[in-house]
Design a protein around this motif. Structure first.
Motif, PDB file in Angstrom:
ATOM      1  N   PHE A  86     -29.540  16.128  35.832  1.00  0.00           N
ATOM      2  CA  PHE A  86     -29.902  17.071  34.608  1.00  0.00           C
ATOM      3  C   PHE A  86     -29.208  16.718  34.199  1.00  0.00           C
ATOM      4  CE2 PHE A  86     -29.310  19.360  38.737  1.00  0.00           C
ATOM      5  CZ  PHE A  86     -30.046  19.471  38.359  1.00  0.00           C
TER       6      PHE A  86
ATOM      7  N   ALA B  98     -36.557  12.901  38.084  1.00  0.00           N
ATOM      8  CA  ALA B  98     -36.376  14.195  37.834  1.00  0.00           C
ATOM      9  C   ALA B  98     -35.721  14.399  38.766  1.00  0.00           C
ATOM     10  CB  ALA B  98     -37.043  14.245  37.872  1.00  0.00           C
ATOM     11  N   PRO B  99     -34.776  15.508  38.260  1.00  0.00           N
ATOM     12  CA  PRO B  99     -33.763  15.671  39.656  1.00  0.00           C
ATOM     13  C   PRO B  99     -33.976  16.755  40.663  1.00  0.00           C
ATOM     14  CG  PRO B  99     -33.126  16.728  37.487  1.00  0.00           C
ATOM     15  CD  PRO B  99     -34.724  16.571  37.153  1.00  0.00           C
ATOM     16  N   GLU B 100     -35.355  17.341  40.348  1.00  0.00           N
ATOM     17  CA  GLU B 100     -36.164  17.255  41.904  1.00  0.00           C
ATOM     18  C   GLU B 100     -36.160  16.044  43.126  1.00  0.00           C
ATOM     19  OE1 GLU B 100     -37.037  18.212  38.960  1.00  0.00           O
ATOM     20  OE2 GLU B 100     -39.226  17.551  39.283  1.00  0.00           O
TER      21      GLU B 100
ATOM     22  N   ILE C 172     -30.480  15.011  46.345  1.00  0.00           N
ATOM     23  CA  ILE C 172     -29.209  15.094  46.319  1.00  0.00           C
ATOM     24  C   ILE C 172     -28.977  16.408  46.465  1.00  0.00           C
ATOM     25  CG2 ILE C 172     -27.684  14.755  44.766  1.00  0.00           C
ATOM     26  CD1 ILE C 172     -28.751  12.629  43.633  1.00  0.00           C
TER      27      ILE C 172
ATOM     28  N   VAL D  32     -26.771  19.731  45.616  1.00  0.00           N
ATOM     29  CA  VAL D  32     -25.492  20.426  44.682  1.00  0.00           C
ATOM     30  C   VAL D  32     -25.475  21.607  44.164  1.00  0.00           C
ATOM     31  CG1 VAL D  32     -25.112  19.870  42.118  1.00  0.00           C
ATOM     32  CG2 VAL D  32     -26.987  18.477  43.185  1.00  0.00           C
TER      33      VAL D  32
ATOM     34  N   PHE E  66     -35.293  27.965  50.592  1.00  0.00           N
ATOM     35  CA  PHE E  66     -36.571  27.021  49.370  1.00  0.00           C
ATOM     36  C   PHE E  66     -36.202  25.323  49.379  1.00  0.00           C
ATOM     37  CE2 PHE E  66     -36.022  25.813  45.061  1.00  0.00           C
ATOM     38  CZ  PHE E  66     -37.631  26.843  44.601  1.00  0.00           C
ATOM     39  N   PRO E  67     -35.076  24.777  50.033  1.00  0.00           N
ATOM     40  CA  PRO E  67     -35.873  23.776  49.203  1.00  0.00           C
ATOM     41  C   PRO E  67     -36.583  23.565  50.180  1.00  0.00           C
ATOM     42  CG  PRO E  67     -33.586  24.118  50.380  1.00  0.00           C
ATOM     43  CD  PRO E  67     -33.831  24.828  49.744  1.00  0.00           C
TER      44      PRO E  67
ATOM     45  N   MET F 282     -39.970  23.959  48.768  1.00  0.00           N
ATOM     46  CA  MET F 282     -40.625  22.874  47.944  1.00  0.00           C
ATOM     47  C   MET F 282     -41.202  21.878  48.606  1.00  0.00           C
ATOM     48  SD  MET F 282     -40.242  24.452  44.939  1.00  0.00           S
ATOM     49  CE  MET F 282     -40.364  26.584  46.070  1.00  0.00           C
ATOM     50  N   ARG F 283     -40.553  21.505  50.099  1.00  0.00           N
ATOM     51  CA  ARG F 283     -41.357  19.803  50.638  1.00  0.00           C
ATOM     52  C   ARG F 283     -42.273  20.114  51.802  1.00  0.00           C
ATOM     53  NH1 ARG F 283     -36.061  20.171  48.737  1.00  0.00           N
ATOM     54  NH2 ARG F 283     -35.269  17.342  48.510  1.00  0.00           N
TER      55      ARG F 283
ATOM     56  N   PHE G 128     -32.293  20.252  53.924  1.00  0.00           N
ATOM     57  CA  PHE G 128     -32.760  19.704  53.749  1.00  0.00           C
ATOM     58  C   PHE G 128     -32.422  18.084  54.121  1.00  0.00           C
ATOM     59  CE2 PHE G 128     -32.379  18.424  49.441  1.00  0.00           C
ATOM     60  CZ  PHE G 128     -31.601  19.099  49.174  1.00  0.00           C
TER      61      PHE G 128
END
Ligand SMILES: Nc1ncnc2c1ncn2[C@@H]1O[C@H](COP(=O)(O)OP(=O)(O)OP(=O)(O)O)[C@@H](O)[C@H]1O
Ligand SMILES: [Mg+2]
Lengths: 279, 349
Positions: B56, B75-77, B81, B83, B102-103, B106-107, B154
């Motif tokens: 970030f 990029a962070p995504e 990692i 957090v 959510f994660p 997104m995957r 994840f």
């Protein structure tokens, strides 16, 4: 607890009194006028139902307001979003730019649009010079003209509730979304957008309800197809001196606004409309 | 859920802001599966370091390597990692289950697989059955667990936590510390943990990096930092300490105002002598060795008593266990202050 609550309620009394005097009283007078001539009569309401022109005007009003709301949202959402992302300095400037229209009367602004959008106005001239059109397009006295004029006036009322809700969204949520694997646009769609919906609801209701009661702009920039209730009321009262029927149309307008407000409130929840609810 | 990899290397990692270096060239190697704590006072650059690892905050210079490859440009995504943010940053408009899903969503994971994983993650943090609730309907401690489950579901190799227990009361804090230890042991995930609470750092970490003004002042195990601080800053930041400025000459430590004590052999020169209060021994005035002093203050603390003893111009603190303290001087009493040879720590200047 109860004691303090009732004491605090006293604080709104002056405001309530002003509203009752300046708003509720004239409104109830209108209601009375609509059913007396001078004896009690329902002839005004019979006329309202008998002539389809008034139902048509009501529909016109709703249609114009609907599109004004849609356009204001389309323009206002990105602007409000921009305001939450820029530096504090830039934000002050944006605010000022959005506020500038408030410092000019609606009448002046609407006439300005007549000049700008006319057949020989700057918009048409530019488009012709650029070769985008061959003959002037009609931007006035139709839906386009009304839309442009009304959106211009009402845009701040869309932006401020939106901005208010957007600044409440914790930026850490978006960072959390990114760290969990969402690229920026997905973080926006899944996190920012849903959390900004209370602002969308508040802005839309505010703009729509204000648009329904608009008079000057549709009268100046609209054509016969855009005859709105407010325009008709003005004609009845000042051209035909028919106060009774003007009052009846006013009752219709106020009734429509109140009904819509109740529907919106029930559908969206009052806390969302006022922008105080947390999603 | 089991982590693989997670070895993190920071190389000359630097972040400059106008007029200041928030992080000033940090080198750090963290082994896979290690629990490392960034400890330091407010403004020492802990969060900035963590945010550069998470992606970030773009570093001014330096590199971040995860399992051998540089992630500084990602990029962070795309870093994969986990957090845990200070205020948890749970999505208020989603149920607990949706937050944890959510994660995985997104995957692009399939729905049934997501449901199974979410269930397992809820079990892992002992919140089974609460998936249908909203974050607001949970206690702070429960929200903390959800944030943890969401950051772990994840299966990242590396988990970053920025003062995650800051908002909890003491009891809950201790529960969560225990819980965190358990999870770390169970999952084998590498954890980089930020706190300014030294006790928390001592309890949780395999190693501690003590930060000061954008640099790592000392890196080591808890006992290294506590027993062998390399500087006054470390000695003062970690635990209580008695610090005396002086010189070592031929096995004797002396201060300008007349304190003289034998110390374990050391190269001669100007030094700082550090003595932990619990290492101090108080003896009756009649004792033959030690420094002569007067008890100036006495605070009873349950299992121990804290004495302040004026020795010459200096004041030393002694923390003496009540269970085995036959000698209990009163305020005003003349005493002798001593310690076992080697219990002191000599910090060269
Ligand atoms: N965006 C920024 N612009 C300018 N200076 C910043 C910025 N972010 C952080 N700093 C400065 O960098 C230094 C390190 O900040 P950082 O947040 O990393 O400290 P910290 O160790 O996390 O402290 P705390 O314990 O208070 O959270 C601080 O002096 C801070 O003022
Ligand atoms: Mg911080």
């Amino acid at each position: 607890m109860r004691y303090w609550r009732s004491r605090e309620a006293l604080l709104v009394l002056p405001a309530l009194a002003v509203y009752a005097l300046l708003y509720l009283y004239p409104l109830s007078r209108l209601g009375v006028w609509s059913v007396f001539d001078p004896e009690p009569t329902l002839k005004n309401y019979r006329q309202l139902i008998a002539d389809p022109v008034y139902a048509k005007a009501l529909l016109n009003t709703l249609e114009v307001s609907f599109w004004v709301t849609v356009c204001a949202l389309g323009l206002g959402y990105p602007l409000a979003y921009l305001m939450t992302t820029v530096s504090a300095r830039a934000r002050v400037w944006l605010m000022a730019l959005i506020m500038v229209p408030f410092w000019t009367s609606i009448l002046v602004r609407s006439f300005a649009w007549v000049v700008i959008l006319g057949t020989n106005g700057i918009v048409n001239k530019t488009l012709i010079v650029l070769g985008l059109i061959e003959a002037p397009v009609r931007l006035l006295y139709n839906l386009i003209g009304v839309e442009i004029g009304m959106v211009h006036v009402l845009l701040p009322f869309m932006i401020f509730p939106l901005y208010g809700v957007m600044t409440q969204i914790d930026p850490a949520l978006l960072r959390a979304g990114r760290s969990l694997g969402a690229p920026p646009w997905r973080a926006f769609v899944h996190i920012f957008l849903p959390l900004s919906l209370p602002g969308v609801a508040a802005g839309c209701v505010l703009v729509f309800l204000m648009a329904v009661g608009f008079y000057i702009t549709p009268a100046l920039l609209g054509g016969p197809q855009q005859i709105t209730l407010a325009t008709l009321i003005e004609m009845q009262v000042s051209d035909m001196l028919n106060w009774g029927f003007g009052a009846t149309l006013s009752v219709l307008l106020v009734g429509a606004v109140a009904t819509l407000f109740v529907i919106f409130t029930a559908a969206l929840g009052l806390d969302r409309l006022t922008g105080t609810g947390k999603a | 859920m089991a982590a693989k990899g997670g070895a993190l290397v920071l190389r000359r990692l630097t972040k400059h802001y106008p007029n200041m270096a928030a992080v000033d060239g940090i080198d750090l190697e963290i082994a896979a599966g290690e629990f490392l704590t960034l400890l330091g006072p407010s403004g020492s650059g802990k969060t900035t370091t963590l945010m550069m690892v998470a992606g970030f905050t773009p570093p001014t210079a330096g590199d971040v390597l995860l399992d051998g490859s540089s992630i500084a440009g990602l990029a962070p995504e795309r870093r994969n990692i986990g957090v845990v943010f200070q205020n948890y940053a749970l999505f208020p408009h989603m149920s607990i289950a949706d937050n944890i899903a959510f994660p995985l969503k997104m995957r692009g994971m399939a729905r049934p697989a997501i449901a199974a994983k979410v269930e397992a993650a809820l079990g892992l943090v002992q919140l089974s059955g609460l998936g249908g609730r909203r974050p607001r309907q949970l206690s702070v401690g429960q929200q903390q667990r959800v944030a943890l489950a969401r950051a772990l579901v994840f299966e990242p190799g590396l988990l970053l936590m920025d003062e995650p227990l800051g908002a909890l009361d003491k009891k809950l804090r201790e529960d969560m510390q225990f819980e965190l230890k358990r999870l770390h042991g169970e999952l084998g995930v590498t954890i980089v943990y930020v706190t300014h609470d030294q006790e928390e750092a001592l309890t949780l970490s395999d190693r501690i990096a003590l930060m000061n003004a954008g640099r790592i002042e000392q890196l080591g195990r808890a006992e290294d930092l506590y027993e062998r601080p390399v500087s006054r800053f470390v000695a003062e930041f970690i635990g209580e300490s008695n610090l005396l400025d002086g010189r070592v000459e031929a096995g004797w430590f002396t201060t300008p105002d007349g304190i003289r004590a034998p110390v374990a052999a050391r190269a001669d020169g100007a030094v700082l002598l550090m003595l932990r209060p619990e290492k101090v021994v108080l003896a009756p005035e009649s004792a033959t060795d030690g420094l002569a002093g007067t008890v100036s203050e006495l605070v009873y603390g349950g299992d121990f008593t804290r004495y302040r003893v004026a020795v010459g111009a200096a004041t030393l603190t002694a923390k003496i266990a009540n269970s085995r303290a036959p000698f209990r001087p009163a305020v005003g009493a003349s005493v002798r202050v001593l310690w076992h040879p080697g219990d002191e720590c000599i910090i060269p200047k």
